[in-house]
Scaffold this active site. Structure first.
Site, PDB file in Angstrom:
ATOM      1  N   THR A  40       1.105  -1.551   0.027  1.00 14.84           N
ATOM      2  CA  THR A  40       0.097   0.189   0.092  1.00 14.84           C
ATOM      3  C   THR A  40       1.053   1.337   0.301  1.00 14.84           C
ATOM      4  OG1 THR A  40      -0.180   0.073   2.621  1.00 14.84           O
ATOM      5  CG2 THR A  40      -1.780  -0.800   1.045  1.00 14.84           C
ATOM      6  N   THR A  69      -4.733  -1.755   9.990  1.00 16.27           N
ATOM      7  CA  THR A  69      -3.839  -1.811   8.495  1.00 16.27           C
ATOM      8  C   THR A  69      -4.876  -2.876   8.541  1.00 16.27           C
ATOM      9  OG1 THR A  69      -1.833  -0.827   7.621  1.00 16.27           O
ATOM     10  CG2 THR A  69      -2.593  -3.617   6.395  1.00 16.27           C
ATOM     11  N   ASN A  71      -7.889  -2.808  10.189  1.00 18.52           N
ATOM     12  CA  ASN A  71      -8.907  -2.146   9.439  1.00 18.52           C
ATOM     13  C   ASN A  71      -9.196  -1.796   7.928  1.00 18.52           C
ATOM     14  OD1 ASN A  71     -10.751   0.690   9.198  1.00 18.52           O
ATOM     15  ND2 ASN A  71     -10.306   0.062  11.433  1.00 18.52           N
ATOM     16  N   ASP A 218     -19.866 -12.396  19.849  1.00 16.69           N
ATOM     17  CA  ASP A 218     -21.088 -12.393  20.761  1.00 16.69           C
ATOM     18  C   ASP A 218     -22.306 -11.616  20.416  1.00 16.69           C
ATOM     19  OD1 ASP A 218     -19.358 -10.269  21.466  1.00 16.69           O
ATOM     20  OD2 ASP A 218     -20.168 -10.562  23.554  1.00 16.69           O
ATOM     21  N   GLU A 271      -8.094   5.364  13.198  1.00 20.07           N
ATOM     22  CA  GLU A 271      -8.655   6.483  12.790  1.00 20.07           C
ATOM     23  C   GLU A 271      -9.449   7.502  12.897  1.00 20.07           C
ATOM     24  OE1 GLU A 271      -7.270   7.533   9.448  1.00 20.07           O
ATOM     25  OE2 GLU A 271      -5.947   6.194   9.229  1.00 20.07           O
TER      26      GLU A 271
END
Length: 299
Positions: A40, A69, A71, A218, A271
């Site tokens: 990237t 990354t 995420n 869950d 972020e």
């Protein structure tokens, strides 16, 4: 050794000079594994590489980097439509690696890479904010968010997760609590929050267990609010047992709504997202992930 389907590694550009990683990849290739590598360079690359991975027909897309990354890659995967969506593999190469650490990904790159390629897949949850932005690990607000977003990159590179603590101590005299109102299923709270943690995972900020009861399969988000008028007394208080601690508010829900009279910032897996209104909801079994059999975040 047994044959394994091909994988595509999406590698954060900061890790291209990692010699042990190069050696681990070459070794597995020599053993017969097909591993494509893409690097990237800018935001949006992960989406493009996931699309390429689907065209290549790989079984796993491996996120090589930190929480940001992971995420970006996991968000791209859950946006895919149709069948045969690749599973997520995790290769921890970031500053803190909070999600990878909490789910039990090995620190040794060769072992982590083998797990990412050949480990069993398990359906796990993700979370979405305001029907747009997603996170796989945690949303943090207040004191912790300002520390993680403001910690200098050079300090993080030199000291890793400890850098967040050091920078936080340097900033304590300027940090104030955030006034907000939070609602969820059978939950309502209003007041001043020093730290807010809404977790699919358990830890953030370089190893801080903000949501120690969170599980990633869950269908629930775990909420923890640290309250108090002054930061230092509150931090001292929270170092004690969590039981009956007046500075800790807890809740669990498949969604939470947060409203604030002023702009506040949440950190979503690294972020920042600012605003006055946030709707955070769980996306049950949103993607398949290759995890160790003894992963502590599974019910």
């Amino acid at each position: 050794m047994a044959e394994f389907p091909a994988s595509l590694l999406i590698l954060n550009g900061k890790s291209t000079d990692n010699l042990p990683l190069r050696e681990a990849i070459m070794l597995l290739r020599e053993e017969g594994m097909t591993i494509h590598v893409r690097v990237t360079w800018e935001k949006g690359d992960a989406v493009r590489f996931v699309e390429e991975a689907r065209k290549l027909g790989v079984a796993t897309v491996i996120a090589g980097g930190g929480d940001g990354t992971i995420n970006e890659v996991s968000t791209a995967l859950i946006q895919c439509e149709g069948d045969d969506i690749p599973a997520l593999g995790i290769l921890p190469l970031g500053t803190a690696n909070d999600f990878a650490t909490s789910v039990g990904i090995p620190e040794a790159l060769d072992k982590a890479l083998k797990l990412a390629i050949a480990g069993n897949t398990i359906a796990i949850d993700m979370a979405q904010v305001n029907k747009q932005t997603c996170f796989i690990n945690m949303a943090t607000g207040g004191f912790g968010t300002r520390i993680t977003t403001e910690t200098p990159e050079k300090l993080k590179a030199a000291l890793g997760g400890v850098s967040y603590i050091i920078h936080g101590l340097m900033r304590m005299d300027t940090l104030q609590p955030d006034r907000c109102e939070i609602r969820g299923e059978n939950f309502h709270w209003q007041g001043d929050a020093l730290v807010i943690g809404i977790g699919n995972g358990r830890q953030a900020g370089g190893g801080q267990q903000l949501c120690p009861n969170a599980l990633i399969n869950d269908g629930l988000l775990q909420l923890r609010i640290f309250t108090g008028d002054e930061i230092i007394p509150t931090l001292v208080s929270t170092l004690k047992s969590d039981e009956d601690n007046p500075n800790i508010i807890e809740g669990a829900s498949s969604w939470f709504d947060i409203q604030a009279p002023h702009e506040i910032t949440f950190n979503l897996d690294g972020e920042p997202l600012s605003g006055q209104n946030f709707h955070i909801e769980i996306l049950p079994a949103a993607l398949r992930c290759r995890l160790p059999p003894d992963c502590p975040l599974l019910r």
